[in-house]
Enzyme design. Structure first.
Site, PDB file in Angstrom:
ATOM      1  N   ASP A  48       0.836  -1.197   0.000  1.00 53.45           N
ATOM      2  CA  ASP A  48       0.000   0.000   0.000  1.00 53.45           C
ATOM      3  C   ASP A  48       0.873   1.251   0.000  1.00 53.45           C
ATOM      4  OD1 ASP A  48      -2.978   1.051   0.738  1.00 53.45           O
ATOM      5  OD2 ASP A  48      -1.458   2.275   1.739  1.00 53.45           O
ATOM      6  N   TYR A  53       2.967  10.273  -0.899  1.00 52.37           N
ATOM      7  CA  TYR A  53       3.885   9.857   0.171  1.00 52.37           C
ATOM      8  C   TYR A  53       5.333  10.124  -0.214  1.00 52.37           C
ATOM      9  CZ  TYR A  53       0.001   7.122   2.189  1.00 52.37           C
ATOM     10  OH  TYR A  53      -1.186   6.723   2.741  1.00 52.37           O
TER      11      TYR A  53
END
Length: 330
Positions: A48, A53
């Site tokens: 994931d 990010y």
């Protein structure tokens, strides 16, 4: 590690998902590779990440996790079920950074004002960038990271369905979403023969929240809805609440605890400690095993090898009925 079905897709994934949020920033490449190799070696396959990010890390802008995963998965992409996300990419990095305070608190309204959103143009642009960074021709599970009410759901769902029909995405999901919105999303998708969500990702753990109702934490209503809709799996992030099950001093100091502090959590922490002692396990391992037992797919997001090593025994930790009862009835 055992496999569980994702929704009612016929697709089976590992019962614990590896959150790769910190890979490429807080977690360096050698450590990330070591963690990934160990997770795959233990039978894990559900990875994931997200296109944003981890923008909050020093010198980061977002996309670092996807880029590193793309390198680490070369030659073994077919061994993993790969999830990433769209809609929370940052359009104004200085403003987003200013909304994150040194004491660990976050002005989420300030951060959200910088989100890219879930419009069709964003989705169509960002999926291509994610595919390029990940070094793959398809994404197995593509989440709307933060529900975007400023865009008609028809626009978002139609764009996502287009990606599925084009073979760029296999399944879609939603994250940080209210139950009534999830019901509307699912109903619209089914009515229009569009790809419907097969997973919802929100914060969920053994402790029950006592703070304000927020869409990013699973409440009783969402859990009840999910019990009646087995075609949607619950993927739980912050499943260990940053490790507070084993560290009382840290528990009292972290902002995460504010959403859980109270007599109910005290009783459930005592139950975890009792079960952990009986099994010779840690509290974090017991909390993770409890989620798995109840059909949740928990995410773990270890920052260091030591973090991963301390969690890994939970992958195969069995909870006897008498100890499960202690946890369920606390």
């Amino acid at each position: 590690m055992k496999k569980v079905e994702l929704g009612r897709t016929g697709q089976y994934v590992s019962q614990v998902s590896l959150g790769c949020m910190l890979m490429g920033t807080s977690t360096d490449e050698p450590t990330s590779k070591r963690i990934l190799d160990a997770y795959l070696g233990a039978g894990g396959d559900f990875l994931d990440t997200a296109n944003c990010y981890a923008w909050w890390a020093p010198d980061a802008t977002g996309g670092e996790s996807e880029t590193l995963l793309g390198r680490l998965l070369k030659g073994r992409r077919d061994r993993v079920f790969l999830a990433t996300k769209v809609s929370a990419g940052i359009t104004d990095l200085p403003a987003a950074r200013a909304a994150r305070h040194p004491d660990g608190t976050v002005d989420w309204a300030g951060v959200e004002r910088t989100f890219e959103g879930a419009g069709a143009a964003v989705i169509e642009r960002e999926v291509e960038l994610s595919l390029r960074r990940l070094g793959t021709d398809h994404i197995d599970l593509y989440y709307v990271h933060v529900d975007d009410r400023s865009v008609p759901l028809e626009e978002t769902l139609s764009a996502l369905d287009g990606l599925v029909r084009a073979g760029k995405v296999r399944y879609i999901g939603w994250s940080n979403v209210r139950t009534w919105r999830l019901e509307r999303i699912r109903s619209l998708a089914l009515a229009n023969d569009w790809a419907a969500p097969v997973a919802v990702q929100v914060q969920h753990s053994y402790l029950r929240p006592t703070g304000a109702d927020v869409p990013s934490i699973a409440g009783a209503e969402l859990l009840d809805w999910l019990s009646l809709h087995p075609d949607v799996s619950l993927a739980a992030y912050s499943s260990l609440l940053r490790g507070i099950y084993d560290d009382a001093a840290y528990r009292e100091s972290t902002p995460v605890w504010r959403s859980y502090a109270g007599p109910d959590s005290d009783a459930r922490l005592a139950a975890v400690a009792k079960v952990a002692s009986a099994l010779g396990a840690s509290g974090n391992q017991v909390a993770l095993a409890w989620l798995v037992h109840h059909g949740v797919i928990p995410l773990i997001g270890p920052r260091t090898w030591e973090h991963y090593e301390s969690i890994a025994p939970a992958f195969t930790l069995e909870l006897p009925e008498e100890l499960l009862s202690v946890l369920d009835n606390a």
